[in-house]
Write a protein that holds these residues in place. Sequence first.
Motif, PDB file in Angstrom:
ATOM      1  N   GLN A 146       0.714  -1.123  -0.060  1.00  0.00           N
ATOM      2  CA  GLN A 146      -0.194  -0.027  -0.053  1.00  0.00           C
ATOM      3  C   GLN A 146       0.996   1.167  -0.055  1.00  0.00           C
ATOM      4  OE1 GLN A 146      -3.505  -0.033   2.757  1.00  0.00           O
ATOM      5  NE2 GLN A 146      -3.118   2.326   3.014  1.00  0.00           N
ATOM      6  N   VAL A 147       0.429   2.060  -0.884  1.00  0.00           N
ATOM      7  CA  VAL A 147       1.230   3.401  -1.083  1.00  0.00           C
ATOM      8  C   VAL A 147       0.151   4.403  -0.786  1.00  0.00           C
ATOM      9  CG1 VAL A 147       2.101   5.148  -2.692  1.00  0.00           C
ATOM     10  CG2 VAL A 147       2.510   2.793  -2.932  1.00  0.00           C
ATOM     11  N   GLY A 148       0.381   5.480   0.240  1.00  0.00           N
ATOM     12  CA  GLY A 148      -0.339   6.434   0.591  1.00  0.00           C
ATOM     13  C   GLY A 148      -0.298   6.869   2.005  1.00  0.00           C
ATOM     14  N   GLN A 149      -1.348   7.681   2.460  1.00  0.00           N
ATOM     15  CA  GLN A 149      -1.117   8.323   3.881  1.00  0.00           C
ATOM     16  C   GLN A 149      -0.905   7.195   4.914  1.00  0.00           C
ATOM     17  OE1 GLN A 149      -4.748  10.605   4.546  1.00  0.00           O
ATOM     18  NE2 GLN A 149      -4.162  10.737   6.742  1.00  0.00           N
ATOM     19  N   THR A 150      -1.717   6.135   4.812  1.00  0.00           N
ATOM     20  CA  THR A 150      -1.788   5.183   5.507  1.00  0.00           C
ATOM     21  C   THR A 150      -0.849   3.927   5.197  1.00  0.00           C
ATOM     22  OG1 THR A 150      -4.070   4.694   4.839  1.00  0.00           O
ATOM     23  CG2 THR A 150      -3.638   5.499   6.942  1.00  0.00           C
ATOM     24  N   GLY A 151      -0.096   4.211   4.078  1.00  0.00           N
ATOM     25  CA  GLY A 151       0.696   3.033   3.497  1.00  0.00           C
ATOM     26  C   GLY A 151       1.902   3.516   3.518  1.00  0.00           C
ATOM     27  N   LYS A 152       3.026   3.246   2.587  1.00  0.00           N
ATOM     28  CA  LYS A 152       4.269   3.651   2.231  1.00  0.00           C
ATOM     29  C   LYS A 152       4.257   5.011   1.553  1.00  0.00           C
ATOM     30  CE  LYS A 152       6.387  -0.641   2.940  1.00  0.00           C
ATOM     31  NZ  LYS A 152       6.498  -2.074   2.519  1.00  0.00           N
ATOM     32  N   VAL A 153       5.385   5.695   2.058  1.00  0.00           N
ATOM     33  CA  VAL A 153       5.556   7.065   1.217  1.00  0.00           C
ATOM     34  C   VAL A 153       6.582   6.831   0.212  1.00  0.00           C
ATOM     35  CG1 VAL A 153       6.260   9.537   1.320  1.00  0.00           C
ATOM     36  CG2 VAL A 153       4.589   8.747   3.162  1.00  0.00           C
ATOM     37  N   VAL A 154       6.746   7.138  -0.996  1.00  0.00           N
ATOM     38  CA  VAL A 154       7.548   6.798  -1.984  1.00  0.00           C
ATOM     39  C   VAL A 154       7.867   7.862  -2.902  1.00  0.00           C
ATOM     40  CG1 VAL A 154       6.817   4.211  -2.178  1.00  0.00           C
ATOM     41  CG2 VAL A 154       5.816   6.101  -3.819  1.00  0.00           C
ATOM     42  N   ALA A 155       9.176   7.991  -3.467  1.00  0.00           N
ATOM     43  CA  ALA A 155       9.398   8.969  -4.330  1.00  0.00           C
ATOM     44  C   ALA A 155      10.351   8.654  -5.430  1.00  0.00           C
ATOM     45  CB  ALA A 155      10.017  10.046  -3.672  1.00  0.00           C
ATOM     46  N   PRO A 156       9.855   7.645  -6.053  1.00  0.00           N
ATOM     47  CA  PRO A 156      10.686   7.067  -7.301  1.00  0.00           C
ATOM     48  C   PRO A 156      10.960   8.175  -8.518  1.00  0.00           C
ATOM     49  CG  PRO A 156       8.587   6.236  -7.348  1.00  0.00           C
ATOM     50  CD  PRO A 156       8.561   7.200  -6.386  1.00  0.00           C
ATOM     51  N   GLU A 157      11.610   7.330  -9.434  1.00  0.00           N
ATOM     52  CA  GLU A 157      12.092   8.449 -10.539  1.00  0.00           C
ATOM     53  C   GLU A 157      10.740   8.264 -11.467  1.00  0.00           C
ATOM     54  OE1 GLU A 157      15.758   6.969 -12.073  1.00  0.00           O
ATOM     55  OE2 GLU A 157      16.649   7.915 -10.214  1.00  0.00           O
ATOM     56  N   LEU A 158      10.402   6.770 -11.477  1.00  0.00           N
ATOM     57  CA  LEU A 158       9.003   6.842 -12.321  1.00  0.00           C
ATOM     58  C   LEU A 158       7.821   6.097 -11.593  1.00  0.00           C
ATOM     59  CD1 LEU A 158       7.510   6.435 -14.976  1.00  0.00           C
ATOM     60  CD2 LEU A 158       8.618   4.134 -15.388  1.00  0.00           C
ATOM     61  N   TYR A 159       6.637   6.699 -11.660  1.00  0.00           N
ATOM     62  CA  TYR A 159       5.600   5.759 -10.817  1.00  0.00           C
ATOM     63  C   TYR A 159       4.500   5.783 -11.968  1.00  0.00           C
ATOM     64  CZ  TYR A 159       2.173   4.811  -7.111  1.00  0.00           C
ATOM     65  OH  TYR A 159       1.332   4.606  -6.411  1.00  0.00           O
ATOM     66  N   VAL A 160       4.226   4.268 -12.004  1.00  0.00           N
ATOM     67  CA  VAL A 160       2.919   4.173 -13.248  1.00  0.00           C
ATOM     68  C   VAL A 160       1.830   3.724 -12.340  1.00  0.00           C
ATOM     69  CG1 VAL A 160       2.562   2.895 -15.060  1.00  0.00           C
ATOM     70  CG2 VAL A 160       4.704   3.223 -14.796  1.00  0.00           C
ATOM     71  N   ALA A 161       0.650   4.648 -12.300  1.00  0.00           N
ATOM     72  CA  ALA A 161      -0.484   4.341 -11.666  1.00  0.00           C
ATOM     73  C   ALA A 161      -1.744   3.711 -12.564  1.00  0.00           C
ATOM     74  CB  ALA A 161      -1.081   5.625 -11.048  1.00  0.00           C
ATOM     75  N   ILE A 162      -1.973   2.455 -12.361  1.00  0.00           N
ATOM     76  CA  ILE A 162      -3.009   1.882 -13.275  1.00  0.00           C
ATOM     77  C   ILE A 162      -4.361   1.673 -12.666  1.00  0.00           C
ATOM     78  CG2 ILE A 162      -3.292  -0.265 -14.753  1.00  0.00           C
ATOM     79  CD1 ILE A 162      -0.278  -0.540 -14.777  1.00  0.00           C
ATOM     80  N   GLY A 163      -5.076   2.104 -13.048  1.00  0.00           N
ATOM     81  CA  GLY A 163      -6.467   2.135 -12.505  1.00  0.00           C
ATOM     82  C   GLY A 163      -6.899   2.682 -11.417  1.00  0.00           C
ATOM     83  N   ILE A 164      -5.928   3.871 -10.804  1.00  0.00           N
ATOM     84  CA  ILE A 164      -6.095   4.370  -9.542  1.00  0.00           C
ATOM     85  C   ILE A 164      -6.430   5.870  -9.772  1.00  0.00           C
ATOM     86  CG2 ILE A 164      -4.556   5.416  -7.825  1.00  0.00           C
ATOM     87  CD1 ILE A 164      -2.651   3.084  -7.958  1.00  0.00           C
ATOM     88  N   SER A 165      -7.870   6.061  -8.840  1.00  0.00           N
ATOM     89  CA  SER A 165      -8.268   7.500  -9.239  1.00  0.00           C
ATOM     90  C   SER A 165      -7.504   8.669  -8.883  1.00  0.00           C
ATOM     91  CB  SER A 165      -9.552   7.509  -8.436  1.00  0.00           C
ATOM     92  OG  SER A 165      -9.513   7.114  -7.225  1.00  0.00           O
ATOM     93  N   GLY A 166      -6.641   8.431  -7.830  1.00  0.00           N
ATOM     94  CA  GLY A 166      -5.848   9.657  -7.217  1.00  0.00           C
ATOM     95  C   GLY A 166      -6.457  10.270  -6.173  1.00  0.00           C
ATOM     96  N   ALA A 167      -6.978   9.476  -5.325  1.00  0.00           N
ATOM     97  CA  ALA A 167      -7.502  10.279  -4.040  1.00  0.00           C
ATOM     98  C   ALA A 167      -6.425  10.722  -3.086  1.00  0.00           C
ATOM     99  CB  ALA A 167      -8.245   9.128  -3.325  1.00  0.00           C
ATOM    100  N   ILE A 168      -6.730  11.814  -2.557  1.00  0.00           N
ATOM    101  CA  ILE A 168      -5.783  12.825  -1.858  1.00  0.00           C
ATOM    102  C   ILE A 168      -4.826  11.613  -0.899  1.00  0.00           C
ATOM    103  CG2 ILE A 168      -7.286  13.395   0.092  1.00  0.00           C
ATOM    104  CD1 ILE A 168      -4.677  15.537  -1.557  1.00  0.00           C
ATOM    105  N   GLN A 169      -5.478  11.039  -0.291  1.00  0.00           N
ATOM    106  CA  GLN A 169      -4.648   9.889   0.641  1.00  0.00           C
ATOM    107  C   GLN A 169      -3.690   8.957  -0.159  1.00  0.00           C
ATOM    108  OE1 GLN A 169      -8.158  10.017   0.697  1.00  0.00           O
ATOM    109  NE2 GLN A 169      -8.837  10.505   2.492  1.00  0.00           N
ATOM    110  N   HIS A 170      -4.013   8.766  -1.610  1.00  0.00           N
ATOM    111  CA  HIS A 170      -3.015   7.922  -2.135  1.00  0.00           C
ATOM    112  C   HIS A 170      -1.938   9.049  -2.727  1.00  0.00           C
ATOM    113  CE1 HIS A 170      -1.285   4.737  -4.777  1.00  0.00           C
ATOM    114  NE2 HIS A 170      -1.359   5.567  -5.664  1.00  0.00           N
ATOM    115  N   LEU A 171      -2.401  10.138  -3.040  1.00  0.00           N
ATOM    116  CA  LEU A 171      -1.512  11.165  -3.548  1.00  0.00           C
ATOM    117  C   LEU A 171      -0.450  11.510  -2.432  1.00  0.00           C
ATOM    118  CD1 LEU A 171      -3.230  13.653  -5.665  1.00  0.00           C
ATOM    119  CD2 LEU A 171      -2.488  11.594  -6.466  1.00  0.00           C
ATOM    120  N   ALA A 172      -0.970  11.437  -1.205  1.00  0.00           N
ATOM    121  CA  ALA A 172       0.247  11.725  -0.056  1.00  0.00           C
ATOM    122  C   ALA A 172       1.438  10.828  -0.102  1.00  0.00           C
ATOM    123  CB  ALA A 172      -0.578  11.812   1.018  1.00  0.00           C
ATOM    124  N   GLY A 173       1.168   9.559  -0.753  1.00  0.00           N
ATOM    125  CA  GLY A 173       2.269   8.654  -0.689  1.00  0.00           C
ATOM    126  C   GLY A 173       3.238   8.631  -1.962  1.00  0.00           C
TER     127      GLY A 173
END
Length: 312
Positions: free
Chosen positions: A241-268
Amino acid sequence: MAVLVIAEHDNTSVKDATNKVVTAAKAMGGDVDVLVAGSNAGAAAAAAAKIDGVRKVLHADGATLAKQMAEPMEALIAPLMSGYDAVLFPATTTGKNAAPRVAAKLDVMQVSGVIGIEGADTFVRPIYAGNAIITVKDSQPKKVLVVQATAFKAAGNSGSASVETTAAPAGPFKSAFVSEEMAKSDRPELTAAKRIVSGGRALGSSEEFHRVLDPLADKLGAAVGASRAAVDAGYAPNDYQVGQTGKVVAPELYVAIGISGAIQHLAGMKDSKVIVAINKDEEAPIFQIADYGLVGDYKTIVPELMDELTKA
Ligand code: FAD
């Protein structure tokens, strides 16, 4: 001013998060020491001594520290704090577990999720799930910080600090380690990965999640992540899990597939360098932060992407 950094390590090597927290500690000014607490962790202590800018490494070794549980970590760290003005933990599972207990013992409030250091007592951290950034001044006599390592550059490894042995707490403690189930993967660890492929609720099942994401991740040499919706639905394990209650990541490339982009996901993941979003809804909020947005069904787009990657 003296600052103690709690090392993230596996007894044989020191994790990159430690080097990053050392950079944060150096920004506070003063001397920086690193504590390596573990069992048979001599190699990790020797590795920590090589981190640039470290004055000395404290090495505590004993069975009670084998799993770096909160109780023995606090019993070790709290007394050491008579010699330090601040203690910095990486925001890892271990760090986040031990820090509150140390703060409570020292009767101070910890400052969590630190992404910037503006001096010995002034720290930057996100609030409201990353919607706002606050600068806080901490005037407490002892400072306990939990540092978001991905926000800092890793210190180099050309140092030669001394290693000093310090006694491990004897115990017994009220809690004891019983067992653990470790997810085994040949892929890079999520928080350290340079590339991440993440899937959301759209994948619909665990089989589909792995059918679509695993080959793409293998092709890119990427780690696999997931939204909370995908984790809650059982498509992916918790530690994805990536996000507010998951892991915070900052890779060079992040591919989001079928993810809406809720603020709690974006936080991560919003600090990723290049964000690619695949979503069939052109109004999906993920497109607001995406560098490359592909509007369409992942069932069509991902195979096309795989074809192009194979050609490349
Ligand atoms: P959805 O929001 O349902 O989005 C699915 C997307 O897939 C949609 O945009 C849809 O258009 C698209 N789609 C559907 N079918 C296809 C297709 N065939 N091809 C392409 N696209 C398709 N969420 C996290 O991720 N991480 C967290 O840490 C987290 N912490 C939270 C903490 C709190 C306190 C709360 C309240 C919520 C938290 N959430 C977290 C949940 C968050 O609010 C969202 O519910 C979650 O992120 C939604 O996941 P999703 O984008 O996979 O699902």
